[in-house]
Design a protein around this motif. Structure first.
Motif, PDB file in Angstrom:
ATOM      1  N   LEU A  26      92.517 -12.000  43.745  1.00 21.27           N
ATOM      2  CA  LEU A  26      93.027 -11.937  45.117  1.00 21.27           C
ATOM      3  C   LEU A  26      93.550 -13.296  45.552  1.00 21.27           C
ATOM      4  O   LEU A  26      94.654 -13.407  46.081  1.00 21.27           O
ATOM      5  N   ALA A  27      92.771 -14.342  45.302  1.00 24.17           N
ATOM      6  CA  ALA A  27      93.195 -15.690  45.693  1.00 24.17           C
ATOM      7  C   ALA A  27      94.516 -16.055  45.022  1.00 24.17           C
ATOM      8  O   ALA A  27      95.425 -16.585  45.670  1.00 24.17           O
ATOM      9  N   GLY A  28      94.633 -15.782  43.753  1.00 22.36           N
ATOM     10  CA  GLY A  28      95.871 -16.092  43.027  1.00 22.36           C
ATOM     11  C   GLY A  28      97.067 -15.362  43.597  1.00 22.36           C
ATOM     12  O   GLY A  28      98.161 -15.930  43.739  1.00 22.36           O
ATOM     13  N   THR A  29      96.880 -14.095  43.930  1.00 24.97           N
ATOM     14  CA  THR A  29      97.964 -13.315  44.540  1.00 24.97           C
ATOM     15  C   THR A  29      98.406 -13.952  45.851  1.00 24.97           C
ATOM     16  O   THR A  29      99.605 -14.121  46.100  1.00 24.97           O
ATOM     17  N   VAL A  30      97.442 -14.335  46.670  1.00 21.87           N
ATOM     18  CA  VAL A  30      97.758 -14.935  47.963  1.00 21.87           C
ATOM     19  C   VAL A  30      98.452 -16.278  47.781  1.00 21.87           C
ATOM     20  O   VAL A  30      99.472 -16.556  48.420  1.00 21.87           O
ATOM     21  N   MET A  40      96.128 -20.424  37.775  1.00 20.93           N
ATOM     22  CA  MET A  40      95.417 -20.100  36.537  1.00 20.93           C
ATOM     23  C   MET A  40      93.927 -20.310  36.740  1.00 20.93           C
ATOM     24  O   MET A  40      93.506 -21.311  37.314  1.00 20.93           O
ATOM     25  N   GLU A  41      93.138 -19.351  36.268  1.00 24.25           N
ATOM     26  CA  GLU A  41      91.672 -19.456  36.274  1.00 24.25           C
ATOM     27  C   GLU A  41      91.212 -19.140  34.856  1.00 24.25           C
ATOM     28  O   GLU A  41      91.589 -18.116  34.291  1.00 24.25           O
ATOM     29  N   CYS A  42      90.390 -19.986  34.276  1.00 24.48           N
ATOM     30  CA  CYS A  42      89.920 -19.808  32.902  1.00 24.48           C
ATOM     31  C   CYS A  42      88.404 -19.937  32.860  1.00 24.48           C
ATOM     32  O   CYS A  42      87.827 -20.793  33.527  1.00 24.48           O
ATOM     33  N   ALA A  43      87.771 -19.084  32.038  1.00 21.38           N
ATOM     34  CA  ALA A  43      86.324 -19.152  31.829  1.00 21.38           C
ATOM     35  C   ALA A  43      86.072 -19.762  30.460  1.00 21.38           C
ATOM     36  O   ALA A  43      86.648 -19.328  29.456  1.00 21.38           O
ATOM     37  N   GLY A  44      85.207 -20.753  30.418  1.00 20.16           N
ATOM     38  CA  GLY A  44      84.922 -21.450  29.168  1.00 20.16           C
ATOM     39  C   GLY A  44      84.204 -20.569  28.157  1.00 20.16           C
ATOM     40  O   GLY A  44      83.292 -19.826  28.508  1.00 20.16           O
ATOM     41  N   ILE A  68      84.213 -22.555  34.927  1.00 24.69           N
ATOM     42  CA  ILE A  68      85.565 -22.152  35.323  1.00 24.69           C
ATOM     43  C   ILE A  68      86.411 -23.419  35.405  1.00 24.69           C
ATOM     44  O   ILE A  68      86.006 -24.421  36.002  1.00 24.69           O
ATOM     45  N   PHE A  69      87.576 -23.358  34.777  1.00 23.04           N
ATOM     46  CA  PHE A  69      88.565 -24.439  34.807  1.00 23.04           C
ATOM     47  C   PHE A  69      89.812 -23.803  35.401  1.00 23.04           C
ATOM     48  O   PHE A  69      90.348 -22.843  34.839  1.00 23.04           O
TER      49      PHE A  69
END
Length: 120
Positions: A26-30, A40-44, A68-69
């Motif tokens: 949702l945050a990325g869409t906004v 971009m959101e990535c999980a280690g 999260i990076f």
């Protein structure tokens, strides 16, 4: 002036990752709708480093957590400021403005704004 990047690093419990992903989508869409160039959101999943400081060490993540990076790209710092102002006023994110509603501890999140020095 080159691009500007907001960066985030935070530890999160593995069992909260699905909840976090929904929030991040949702945050990325906004952010993108308000003008961010990229989100971009990535999980280690490969965080055990022996030769240098690992992201788990950096964030104090424990065995039940990953890291999260994440980053958001803007045209400039001024563009970032305009986009972030619009994002913070967007009613779709009102529920996220309360730190107690997050699936992670906001006090353990690192954030910073960065001027790109290499952009290939």
């Amino acid at each position: 002036m080159g691009i500007y990047v907001d960066g985030y690093v935070l530890p999160i419990a593995w069992n909260k990752l699905d909840e976090y992903k929904k929030m991040a989508e949702l945050a990325g869409t906004v952010w993108k709708e308000h003008g961010a160039l990229a989100y971009m959101e990535c999980a280690g999943d490969d965080l055990e480093q022996k030769e240098m400081v690992s992201f788990k060490q950096l964030t104090g993540a424990n065995e039940e957590e990953t890291v999260i990076f994440a980053w958001v790209v803007f045209e400039s710092k001024e563009h970032r400021d305009r986009v972030n102002q619009a994002v913070m006023a967007d009613p779709r994110l009102a529920g996220m403005m309360n730190p107690d509603a997050h699936p992670f501890d906001c006090k353990r999140m690192a954030y910073g704004g960065f001027t790109a020095i290499v952009d290939l």
